[in-house]
Write a protein that holds these residues in place. Sequence first.
Motif, mmCIF file in Angstrom:
data_model
loop_
_atom_site.group_PDB
_atom_site.id
_atom_site.type_symbol
_atom_site.label_atom_id
_atom_site.label_comp_id
_atom_site.label_asym_id
_atom_site.label_seq_id
_atom_site.Cartn_x
_atom_site.Cartn_y
_atom_site.Cartn_z
ATOM 1 N N PRO A 319 -18.600 11.549 2.997
ATOM 2 C CA PRO A 319 -17.396 11.649 2.166
ATOM 3 C C PRO A 319 -17.318 10.503 1.174
ATOM 4 C CG PRO A 319 -16.847 10.896 4.362
ATOM 5 C CD PRO A 319 -18.295 11.267 4.401
ATOM 6 N N VAL A 320 -16.838 10.798 -0.023
ATOM 7 C CA VAL A 320 -16.753 9.762 -1.044
ATOM 8 C C VAL A 320 -15.750 8.689 -0.636
ATOM 9 C CG1 VAL A 320 -14.972 10.940 -2.409
ATOM 10 C CG2 VAL A 320 -16.571 9.389 -3.540
ATOM 11 N N GLY A 321 -14.722 9.071 0.160
ATOM 12 C CA GLY A 321 -13.771 8.073 0.639
ATOM 13 C C GLY A 321 -14.420 7.029 1.529
ATOM 14 N N ALA A 322 -15.431 7.442 2.312
ATOM 15 C CA ALA A 322 -16.138 6.475 3.148
ATOM 16 C C ALA A 322 -16.969 5.521 2.297
ATOM 17 C CB ALA A 322 -17.032 7.208 4.151
ATOM 18 N N ILE A 323 -17.562 6.038 1.215
ATOM 19 C CA ILE A 323 -18.343 5.175 0.329
ATOM 20 C C ILE A 323 -17.448 4.165 -0.369
ATOM 21 C CG2 ILE A 323 -19.908 5.136 -1.635
ATOM 22 C CD1 ILE A 323 -21.117 6.393 0.834
ATOM 23 N N THR A 324 -16.273 4.610 -0.870
ATOM 24 C CA THR A 324 -15.367 3.659 -1.515
ATOM 25 C C THR A 324 -14.856 2.624 -0.518
ATOM 26 O OG1 THR A 324 -13.464 5.126 -1.161
ATOM 27 C CG2 THR A 324 -14.643 5.333 -3.244
ATOM 28 N N ALA A 325 -14.656 3.028 0.755
ATOM 29 C CA ALA A 325 -14.240 2.061 1.769
ATOM 30 C C ALA A 325 -15.357 1.066 2.065
ATOM 31 C CB ALA A 325 -13.830 2.790 3.045
ATOM 32 N N ALA A 326 -16.599 1.559 2.106
ATOM 33 C CA ALA A 326 -17.727 0.659 2.345
ATOM 34 C C ALA A 326 -17.904 -0.341 1.207
ATOM 35 C CB ALA A 326 -19.004 1.476 2.526
ATOM 36 N N ILE A 327 -17.488 0.039 -0.004
ATOM 37 C CA ILE A 327 -17.534 -0.883 -1.140
ATOM 38 C C ILE A 327 -16.301 -1.776 -1.151
ATOM 39 C CG2 ILE A 327 -17.513 -1.045 -3.671
ATOM 40 C CD1 ILE A 327 -18.978 1.680 -3.703
ATOM 41 N N GLY A 328 -15.139 -1.187 -0.898
ATOM 42 C CA GLY A 328 -13.881 -1.915 -1.051
ATOM 43 C C GLY A 328 -13.558 -2.860 0.076
ATOM 44 N N ALA A 329 -13.940 -2.535 1.313
ATOM 45 C CA ALA A 329 -13.608 -3.403 2.437
ATOM 46 C C ALA A 329 -14.280 -4.779 2.315
ATOM 47 C CB ALA A 329 -13.981 -2.729 3.750
ATOM 48 N N PRO A 330 -15.574 -4.870 1.985
ATOM 49 C CA PRO A 330 -16.144 -6.203 1.743
ATOM 50 C C PRO A 330 -15.458 -6.935 0.583
ATOM 51 C CG PRO A 330 -17.882 -4.605 2.061
ATOM 52 C CD PRO A 330 -16.601 -3.833 1.951
ATOM 53 N N TRP A 331 -15.003 -6.173 -0.414
ATOM 54 C CA TRP A 331 -14.281 -6.795 -1.518
ATOM 55 C C TRP A 331 -12.971 -7.416 -1.014
ATOM 56 C CZ3 TRP A 331 -15.664 -7.231 -6.677
ATOM 57 C CH2 TRP A 331 -14.669 -7.695 -7.529
ATOM 58 N N LEU A 332 -12.243 -6.677 -0.167
ATOM 59 C CA LEU A 332 -11.027 -7.218 0.425
ATOM 60 C C LEU A 332 -11.348 -8.458 1.251
ATOM 61 C CD1 LEU A 332 -8.030 -7.070 1.191
ATOM 62 C CD2 LEU A 332 -8.651 -5.448 2.995
ATOM 63 N N LEU A 333 -12.430 -8.410 2.001
ATOM 64 C CA LEU A 333 -12.834 -9.561 2.799
ATOM 65 C C LEU A 333 -13.127 -10.762 1.910
ATOM 66 C CD1 LEU A 333 -13.441 -10.370 5.724
ATOM 67 C CD2 LEU A 333 -15.791 -9.629 5.362
ATOM 68 N N TRP A 334 -13.788 -10.529 0.788
ATOM 69 C CA TRP A 334 -14.080 -11.611 -0.155
ATOM 70 C C TRP A 334 -12.798 -12.191 -0.749
ATOM 71 C CZ3 TRP A 334 -13.607 -11.596 -5.666
ATOM 72 C CH2 TRP A 334 -14.165 -12.715 -6.291
ATOM 73 N N LEU A 335 -11.845 -11.310 -1.088
ATOM 74 C CA LEU A 335 -10.577 -11.784 -1.629
ATOM 75 C C LEU A 335 -9.852 -12.672 -0.626
ATOM 76 C CD1 LEU A 335 -9.118 -8.579 -3.350
ATOM 77 C CD2 LEU A 335 -9.929 -10.648 -4.481
ATOM 78 N N VAL A 336 -9.913 -12.282 0.647
ATOM 79 C CA VAL A 336 -9.217 -13.049 1.679
ATOM 80 C C VAL A 336 -9.859 -14.417 1.875
ATOM 81 C CG1 VAL A 336 -8.681 -13.130 4.138
ATOM 82 C CG2 VAL A 336 -8.398 -11.002 2.873
#
Length: 684
Positions: A319-336
């Motif tokens: 699912p494309v939602g899983a791909i965006t989560a796999a991209i976005g979650a590390p981004w959130l981690l980096w922001l934190v």
Amino acid sequence: MNARAVEAGAMEANADRGGPAMLLTGMLVLALLAATNVAHGETNLSLAQVLSALTRDADPLLRDMVRDFRLPRAVVGLLGGAALGVSGALLQSVLRNPMVSPGILGISAGSHLFIVLATVFAPWLLNLAPLPLTLAGGWMAVAMVWLLAGGRRASPLRIVLAGLIVSMTLGGITSAVLVMNETEARFLLAWSGGMLRQNGWAGASFAWPWILGCLALVMLTARQLDLSMLGEETARALGQRTRLVVLACLGAVLVLTGVVVAVAGPIGFVGLVAPHLVKLAGIRRHAMLLPASAIWGAALLLGADTLTHVFGSLTRTPPVGAITAAIGAPWLLWLVLRGRRHGAGFAPMTPFGVRPRPLLPWPLTAGLLGLGVLGTLLLGLTVVGGLPLSPGTVLAALAGEGSAVAQRIVLEFRLPRILAALLAGACFAVAGALIQDALRNPLADASVIGVNAGASAGVLLLLAAWPLAAGPVVSAAALAGGLAAAAAIFGLAWRRRLMPAILILTGIAVGAICGAIVQILVLDGRFTGSPLVWLIGGLHARGWPAVQVLAPALALLLPLGLLLARRVEVLAFDDLTAGSLGLDVGRTRLGAGLVGVALAAIAVSQTGPIGYVGLVAPHAARLLTGHRMRPLLLLAGLIGAILLGLADIAARLVVRPAEVPAGAVVALIGAPYLLYLIHRSDRS
């Protein structure tokens, strides 16, 4: 006021630096990704073949493939990504919170739930009015987040946690509906992970007027949004009607998100990542920020959709939602982890629902709750199942007397299941109490900080590789996954001295990564049964092996929690004060957190990822005993046992002879009670 004006002037002077370059780069990247997206699929095409398919003399098969399938998919991706990117930018601006997006605030989950309910129970309504349905779901989610976060007094961290809890609740209800309606779930399961695949132009034709219309209207508010960034008081002093601006932007976000959910399913993290990409280029003024967020949001979603064809096939596309989560979650981690102010703006919160003076001495309260546990045990042995038994028959069976049939029903089926429910509920509750006090946050527990998601990922990874794995091996995989997620969370936050806000936000990011793994594996289709049943959580078919795991775990780890209780009480002060009193803050927080995580992970390994018990039970215990940690742990354990025991009984009685997952019942009980606690706390 003068300082704000100077700041505004400086922002105006430097806000657009790098803006034109960012816009031009985004348009070039978007054009390249759009061409790549149309060309890639089960059969890859060259650019010449794509262009030839648009002519009259093209091969009919090639023409139909490009015009009716690939071009609509690319257009929906472009429109959906733009809508999500602008939605994230609007929410981050009006809430002045860099961690929010439609997915994180639960808006997508609310719209998703209403679409699923309509698909299953009223398909005619879905065909008649899809947008009002998604708007209603989005408004419901916003209202829940607003109440859960504490209204206008909500802190940024509390808003994020409230959104996560609302998403978890609505997602659990959605999964329960899908489990009980397997025929409709076959299509909805793929759509629920986010899917741009289109069969014709119907989706794009529905979406483009709403999305382009909202984007055009939002651009008219750019100047007002610039003023909002100066703070509510300053904006009002400059003549802005701040509430009207917030409501207008929220309405636009609900429409944009609702349209995307209606045509492509819930897709997360695009609204988080796209605005931050633009802001990294130095863009601050919304006249440039909003169109740039739209362009980069479209590029992110089209790029993620293109990756689904790289890693999948026509029948097994992730699912494309899983791909965006796999991209976005590390981004959130980096922001934190990159923040230089060590979580400024994300201060820990004081618990709500606390009674300074207990109504009764806590040993008497514990005795009364113990009677409640015994009553729940007796109820689970008598009224559930196809053959109700009288209390006398049950007591005779427990004593080894009575008929052989009654003894087998009680001793082999009902007793181990209700005992497992009671023990697991106690484990969840004690874990929640330890985690909440260690992190000084009343909205924290194992399900919120990513442990449950790690356990789910561990189970599905095992079942994908070994579909016929035995129950003990599945439980071991769940325990390993939960502990691995916890190790990642504590390890990443260690350099920040295990600060509560950093720990929670890191847990959210790690949980999102595990959630992406779960989404991909659920749709992989290699499981012998529906993995959704386990992912919601429940006690179906639990026997004595579950009791043999849960009882020793609680007997070993509860005393460790009681030993740490006095030191955990000191953590109620801020870290500086606790350190000045001689407490090793980092080690105490790590010890309490690990005990709580271990209890929760073991419970999840036997019941699946049941939420809310660890959230609600500690607050109910605080209403009875106050802040004292040792009584709190004991009373929370008893309340958690009663809560999960009653939920499991209700799960077997509501739609008899079928069975509702106990995790969904707990969510339906826990969410209103948590809202009541917050309302009661706010009034006091």
